[in-house]
Design a protein around this motif. Structure first.
Motif, PDB file in Angstrom:
ATOM      1  N   ALA A 105     -10.584  88.312  12.434  1.00 57.27           N
ATOM      2  CA  ALA A 105     -11.458  87.746  13.459  1.00 57.27           C
ATOM      3  C   ALA A 105     -10.729  86.682  14.279  1.00 57.27           C
ATOM      4  N   LEU A 106      -9.918  85.872  13.609  1.00 59.22           N
ATOM      5  CA  LEU A 106      -9.191  84.818  14.307  1.00 59.22           C
ATOM      6  C   LEU A 106      -8.217  85.389  15.329  1.00 59.22           C
ATOM      7  N   TYR A 107      -7.406  86.363  14.915  1.00 58.28           N
ATOM      8  CA  TYR A 107      -6.423  86.930  15.835  1.00 58.28           C
ATOM      9  C   TYR A 107      -7.103  87.657  16.994  1.00 58.28           C
ATOM     10  N   THR A 108      -8.214  88.335  16.715  1.00 57.97           N
ATOM     11  CA  THR A 108      -8.924  89.045  17.780  1.00 57.97           C
ATOM     12  C   THR A 108      -9.572  88.057  18.742  1.00 57.97           C
ATOM     13  N   ALA A 109     -10.065  86.932  18.221  1.00 58.55           N
ATOM     14  CA  ALA A 109     -10.613  85.893  19.099  1.00 58.55           C
ATOM     15  C   ALA A 109      -9.518  85.304  19.987  1.00 58.55           C
ATOM     16  N   GLU A 110      -8.338  85.111  19.423  1.00 58.66           N
ATOM     17  CA  GLU A 110      -7.202  84.637  20.223  1.00 58.66           C
ATOM     18  C   GLU A 110      -6.882  85.646  21.322  1.00 58.66           C
ATOM     19  N   LEU A 111      -6.889  86.922  20.975  1.00 58.86           N
ATOM     20  CA  LEU A 111      -6.627  87.971  21.964  1.00 58.86           C
ATOM     21  C   LEU A 111      -7.667  87.936  23.075  1.00 58.86           C
ATOM     22  N   ALA A 112      -8.941  87.832  22.714  1.00 63.98           N
ATOM     23  CA  ALA A 112      -9.996  87.800  23.723  1.00 63.98           C
ATOM     24  C   ALA A 112      -9.811  86.637  24.688  1.00 63.98           C
ATOM     25  N   ASP A 113      -9.476  85.471  24.160  1.00 68.00           N
ATOM     26  CA  ASP A 113      -9.318  84.297  25.014  1.00 68.00           C
ATOM     27  C   ASP A 113      -8.111  84.452  25.941  1.00 68.00           C
ATOM     28  N   ASP A 114      -7.008  84.962  25.403  1.00 66.24           N
ATOM     29  CA  ASP A 114      -5.810  85.138  26.232  1.00 66.24           C
ATOM     30  C   ASP A 114      -6.050  86.162  27.336  1.00 66.24           C
ATOM     31  N   LEU A 115      -6.754  87.250  27.016  1.00 71.21           N
ATOM     32  CA  LEU A 115      -7.064  88.252  28.037  1.00 71.21           C
ATOM     33  C   LEU A 115      -7.981  87.679  29.110  1.00 71.21           C
ATOM     34  N   ALA A 116      -8.970  86.886  28.676  1.00 67.67           N
ATOM     35  CA  ALA A 116      -9.893  86.301  29.653  1.00 67.67           C
ATOM     36  C   ALA A 116      -9.165  85.365  30.603  1.00 67.67           C
ATOM     37  N   ARG A 117      -8.336  84.518  30.056  1.00 70.35           N
ATOM     38  CA  ARG A 117      -7.622  83.555  30.895  1.00 70.35           C
ATOM     39  C   ARG A 117      -6.521  84.225  31.713  1.00 70.35           C
ATOM     40  N   GLY A 118      -6.074  85.387  31.267  1.00 70.68           N
ATOM     41  CA  GLY A 118      -5.053  86.129  32.007  1.00 70.68           C
ATOM     42  C   GLY A 118      -5.621  87.051  33.065  1.00 70.68           C
ATOM     43  N   GLY A 119      -6.936  86.990  33.312  1.00 71.93           N
ATOM     44  CA  GLY A 119      -7.537  87.775  34.384  1.00 71.93           C
ATOM     45  C   GLY A 119      -7.870  89.199  34.008  1.00 71.93           C
ATOM     46  N   ARG A 120      -8.148  89.458  32.733  1.00 74.14           N
ATOM     47  CA  ARG A 120      -8.508  90.809  32.289  1.00 74.14           C
ATOM     48  C   ARG A 120      -9.862  90.749  31.570  1.00 74.14           C
ATOM     49  N   PRO A 121     -10.943  90.518  32.349  1.00 71.31           N
ATOM     50  CA  PRO A 121     -12.245  90.234  31.740  1.00 71.31           C
ATOM     51  C   PRO A 121     -12.812  91.391  30.922  1.00 71.31           C
ATOM     52  N   ASP A 122     -12.636  92.642  31.384  1.00 68.92           N
ATOM     53  CA  ASP A 122     -13.202  93.768  30.642  1.00 68.92           C
ATOM     54  C   ASP A 122     -12.600  93.877  29.253  1.00 68.92           C
ATOM     55  N   GLU A 123     -11.271  93.795  29.174  1.00 61.60           N
ATOM     56  CA  GLU A 123     -10.600  93.876  27.879  1.00 61.60           C
ATOM     57  C   GLU A 123     -10.970  92.679  27.006  1.00 61.60           C
ATOM     58  N   ALA A 124     -11.091  91.511  27.621  1.00 61.99           N
ATOM     59  CA  ALA A 124     -11.466  90.310  26.871  1.00 61.99           C
ATOM     60  C   ALA A 124     -12.855  90.478  26.261  1.00 61.99           C
ATOM     61  N   ALA A 125     -13.784  91.028  27.034  1.00 60.52           N
ATOM     62  CA  ALA A 125     -15.136  91.222  26.520  1.00 60.52           C
ATOM     63  C   ALA A 125     -15.138  92.211  25.359  1.00 60.52           C
TER      64      ALA A 125
END
Length: 499
Positions: free
Chosen positions: A427-447
């Motif tokens: 869960a921790l690593y996936t949450a890190e991934l979601a945040d990095d994708l969101a801040r990197g401009g990839r909202p669909d993948e982050a969601a």
């Protein structure tokens, strides 16, 4: 600002131990008593950064009279007693100042003089530190600092443990009774009843070591929030056993090592659940145990966690220094994997300082040490450290440096390589991934990544993960009409709010 007329609170003569204060602590460890002091302070609207080191200095007689904030807290904790009853010297004999008037006693927000409050708070007690300064060579707080500064370690409210919680230290899908710890459970019963605890034997040391293993295993699977309070019961027992003594020196060495490792484990549970003040006290307790017994492995472990805590608390330079201290302690141990992890802790500090070169150099060392493989010299507590953790910690470094694509790449590798049995880390690593994708401009993948984390939260209780998801949700809010984002935001908004 402090008046230049305030005399030092340090006496010229050798300190005399404060036995009265030690008796009031009773069977609680210094860290537990410090936590009780902080709780009492919050009850009356005070702010103190009491930790195990402060309690030790009071009991050693180094603090002959507390500052006014601590005085109010102590008198609240022990109603009907005076400072003299608590073993302190009269304030006038320590500072050469007049006795306070009723106006002086009142907090500033109740009509007392704000100047008097600011003059005494943080000045007369140089070890009322906000952070880990005293452990890493920094001096005490400057007297001229304002008294209303924020404490980055003060982030979580505590509640009193009940007697029931003294007998069970695990929840979140797995309840382990204290009686299952064998001799530890018996020692805990004796300590709670106020009876002398018998001298410890090899069985007690083994039970203590097993308690450490169980706490770490359940943290890996379920996260820290539901475990922290119950994990303090074995720690309390461990210190009761240390006070009672051991039948053999080899047993005593195992008890000290086990108590230190247990303090670190309980400190990590506090750390991961957002109780930074408590974590700092437990880590300091473990470091003191390591220094007393001359245990370089325990010292390296304590400094390792202190570096992580300092980074999370927004003190990156302190994180670097703690990680470097850990590496000095660890070099003679011969564990390349340990040196790899400690280099990653240093890299995290450099990233927090926005020092890309320093971060990259430390990451290169971490990769090189990791490439040497595992060995018999690797400490038992490092069982969590594999490829997934290496990638996850590197992702955090690139995230701190604002390199979102690179951070997301490493976070994805971490999630993909993590054993799904260890739900909390997945869960921790996936949450890190979601945040990095969101801040990197990839909202669909982050969601999409965020929804996968939400699916895991039924098994995991970690304030760290909840905080990361909240940050991701804020970043995704402007994209709420994008495909998948609205579903994540709706599910996240429906989560029960933690206290």
């Amino acid at each position: 600002m402090a008046s230049s007329t305030v005399t030092s609170a340090q006496p010229d003569r050798p300190p005399r131990p404060n036995l009265a204060f030690r008796r009031l602590r009773g069977k609680r460890s210094p860290a537990e008593f410090a936590a009780a002091v902080r709780r009492a302070a919050r009850e009356i609207g005070e702010r103190v950064s009491c930790d195990a080191r402060y309690v030790g200095r009071v009991e050693a007689g180094e603090i002959r009279c507390p500052n006014y904030a601590y005085e109010r807290v102590f008198l609240h904790m022990f109603p009907g007693r005076t400072l003299t009853d608590l073993g302190f010297a009269p304030r006038s004999s320590v500072r050469g100042r007049r006795a306070r008037t009723a106006e002086d006693v009142l907090p500033a927000h109740l009509g007392g003089s704000p100047h008097a409050s600011c003059e005494t708070r943080g000045v007369a007690e140089p070890y009322e530190l906000h952070g880990l300064h005293g452990l890493h060579g920094h001096g005490p707080q400057a007297p001229s600092e304002p008294c209303d500064r924020q404490d980055p370690f003060h982030t979580h409210d505590d509640n009193e443990e009940s007697d029931v919680l003294r007998r069970a230290f695990m929840t979140s899908g797995a309840t382990v009774a204290a009686a299952s710890l064998g001799p530890l459970g018996l020692a805990l019963d004796a300590a709670a009843a106020g009876r002398p605890v018998r001298r410890a034997g090899a069985g007690d040391a083994g039970a203590l070591e097993e308690a450490v293993r169980r706490i770490r295993l359940l943290d890996d699977r379920h996260g820290a929030d539901g475990l922290y309070r119950r994990a303090t019961a074995p720690l309390r027992t461990a210190y009761a056993l240390l006070d009672a003594g051991a039948t053999r020196q080899a047993t005593a060495d195992r008890l000290y090592s086990g108590a230190g490792e247990l303090a670190i484990s309980v400190g990590w549970l506090a750390h991961d659940s957002g109780r930074f003040d408590d974590a700092r006290s437990h880590y300091a307790e473990a470091l003191a145990t390591a220094r007393v017994t001359g245990d370089p492995g325990l010292e390296a472990h304590a400094f390792c966690n202190m570096a992580f805590l300092a980074r999370d608390a927004g003190r990156p330079r302190e994180a670097v220094r703690a990680a470097q201290a850990a590496q000095r302690a660890a070099r003679p141990l011969g564990s390349a994997r340990l040196m790899s992890l400690l280099a990653l802790r240093e890299a995290g500090g450099w990233a927090g300082l926005a020092d890309r070169v320093g971060c990259e150099q430390a990451l290169a060392r971490a990769q090189a040490f990791f490439g040497r493989g595992a060995s018999d010299a690797d400490p038992e507590w490092m069982s969590f450290y594999g490829e997934a953790e290496l990638e996850g910690l590197e992702a955090q470094c690139w995230s701190s440096l604002g390199d979102w694509p690179r951070a997301a790449r490493h976070a994805r590798r971490a999630a993909d390589s993590q054993d799904p049995h260890f739900t909390r880390n997945l869960a921790l690593y996936t949450a890190e991934l979601a945040d990095d994708l969101a801040r990197g401009g990839r909202p669909d993948e982050a969601a999409g990544a965020g929804l996968r984390v939400l699916d895991l939260l039924g098994e995991v209780q970690s304030s760290r993960i909840h905080t990361m998801l909240a940050g991701t949700a804020r970043v995704l809010l402007p994209h709420r009409r994008a495909s998948g984002v609205s579903a994540f935001l709706e599910r996240h908004a429906s989560l029960p709010r933690t206290a």
